[in-house]
Design a protein around this motif. Structure first.
Motif, PDB file in Angstrom:
ATOM      1  N   ARG A  26       0.828  -1.206   0.000  1.00 54.00           N
ATOM      2  CA  ARG A  26       0.000   0.000   0.000  1.00 54.00           C
ATOM      3  C   ARG A  26       0.868   1.265   0.000  1.00 54.00           C
ATOM      4  N   ALA A  27       1.908   1.291   0.830  1.00 56.39           N
ATOM      5  CA  ALA A  27       2.796   2.459   0.895  1.00 56.39           C
ATOM      6  C   ALA A  27       3.501   2.681  -0.439  1.00 56.39           C
ATOM      7  N   LEU A  29       2.439   1.716  -3.505  1.00 51.42           N
ATOM      8  CA  LEU A  29       1.459   2.185  -4.488  1.00 51.42           C
ATOM      9  C   LEU A  29       1.077   3.643  -4.244  1.00 51.42           C
ATOM     10  N   GLU A  30       0.858   3.991  -3.003  1.00 49.42           N
ATOM     11  CA  GLU A  30       0.463   5.367  -2.694  1.00 49.42           C
ATOM     12  C   GLU A  30       1.591   6.363  -2.951  1.00 49.42           C
ATOM     13  N   HIS A  31       2.827   5.940  -2.730  1.00 49.16           N
ATOM     14  CA  HIS A  31       3.954   6.835  -3.019  1.00 49.16           C
ATOM     15  C   HIS A  31       4.047   7.082  -4.523  1.00 49.16           C
ATOM     16  N   TRP A  32       3.900   6.031  -5.318  1.00 53.72           N
ATOM     17  CA  TRP A  32       3.929   6.183  -6.780  1.00 53.72           C
ATOM     18  C   TRP A  32       2.787   7.101  -7.219  1.00 53.72           C
ATOM     19  N   ALA A  33       1.606   6.891  -6.645  1.00 53.10           N
ATOM     20  CA  ALA A  33       0.452   7.744  -6.972  1.00 53.10           C
ATOM     21  C   ALA A  33       0.743   9.204  -6.618  1.00 53.10           C
ATOM     22  N   LEU A  77      11.741   4.966  -3.989  1.00 57.68           N
ATOM     23  CA  LEU A  77      11.262   3.693  -4.545  1.00 57.68           C
ATOM     24  C   LEU A  77      12.433   2.759  -4.844  1.00 57.68           C
ATOM     25  N   ARG A  78      13.511   3.307  -5.388  1.00 58.45           N
ATOM     26  CA  ARG A  78      14.697   2.470  -5.647  1.00 58.45           C
ATOM     27  C   ARG A  78      15.279   1.942  -4.340  1.00 58.45           C
ATOM     28  N   ALA A  79      15.398   2.808  -3.338  1.00 52.62           N
ATOM     29  CA  ALA A  79      15.956   2.376  -2.052  1.00 52.62           C
ATOM     30  C   ALA A  79      15.054   1.348  -1.375  1.00 52.62           C
ATOM     31  N   SER A  80      13.771   1.389  -1.685  1.00 50.11           N
ATOM     32  CA  SER A  80      12.818   0.440  -1.098  1.00 50.11           C
ATOM     33  C   SER A  80      12.807  -0.892  -1.840  1.00 50.11           C
ATOM     34  N   GLY A  81      13.504  -0.946  -2.991  1.00 55.93           N
ATOM     35  CA  GLY A  81      13.636  -2.227  -3.673  1.00 55.93           C
ATOM     36  C   GLY A  81      13.209  -2.293  -5.122  1.00 55.93           C
ATOM     37  N   LEU A  82      12.750  -1.199  -5.722  1.00 58.15           N
ATOM     38  CA  LEU A  82      12.391  -1.225  -7.138  1.00 58.15           C
ATOM     39  C   LEU A  82      13.683  -1.451  -7.938  1.00 58.15           C
ATOM     40  N   ALA A  83      13.780  -2.615  -8.585  1.00 56.59           N
ATOM     41  CA  ALA A  83      15.034  -3.051  -9.188  1.00 56.59           C
ATOM     42  C   ALA A  83      15.302  -2.472 -10.572  1.00 56.59           C
ATOM     43  N   GLY A  84      14.271  -2.047 -11.277  1.00 56.96           N
ATOM     44  CA  GLY A  84      14.476  -1.542 -12.629  1.00 56.96           C
ATOM     45  C   GLY A  84      13.201  -0.918 -13.161  1.00 56.96           C
TER      46      GLY A  84
END
Length: 154
Positions: A26-27, A29-33, A77-84
């Protein structure tokens, strides 16, 4: 190498704690939004015909300047694990089902471009829906389970 605690280092250097990482679906998705809502009229190229590609090609699909690339540019988002910035990276990191990712990013649903404001609304709905589904399932389970338990143990 000498090891020091954060408190000891604050006297020597300007130490600032890292921002809290986005630990929940949820966090994330909401951050991306929220990022998309900053420029709601901005458009991103849609991913071409995602549903027509074989699974392996679909996972590796990326489009320069897409909404996924925009998310990947965010340090949190990258630091949270978005790999690419591929379709597969987004599905995995944001825990999107195939249909959700397709609706959000594919050209057959969105046309050639995805508007940031619309994508943000969809992301927020996806973030809220998981909770609503869980609550609805709990209520239904309780309505069915309580009378059943009364019959069994009554």
């Amino acid at each position: 190498m000498e090891h020091k605690s954060v408190e000891q280092m604050q006297g020597v250097a300007d130490v600032t704690p890292r921002p809290a990482l986005l630990a929940t679906r949820r966090a994330r998705l909401e951050h991306w939004a929220a990022l998309l809502e900053r420029e709601p009229d901005r458009t991103f190229p849609a991913l071409p015909e995602v549903d027509l590609l074989p699974r392996a090609q679909r996972r590796a699909l990326r489009v320069e300047g897409s909404a996924i690339a925009f998310a990947y540019a965010d340090p949190l988002l990258r630091a949270s694990g978005l790999a690419g910035d591929t379709y597969g990276d987004a599905r995995s990191f944001f825990d999107l089902r195939e249909g959700q990712a397709h609706r959000l990013l594919c050209s057959c649903i969105n046309g050639r471009h995805v508007r940031a404001g619309l994508a943000a609304r969809r992301l927020r709905a996806m973030a809220a829906r998981r909770l609503e589904t869980w609550l609805a399932a709990s209520v239904v389970g309780g309505l069915v389970g309580v009378p059943g338990a009364m019959l069994l143990f009554g």
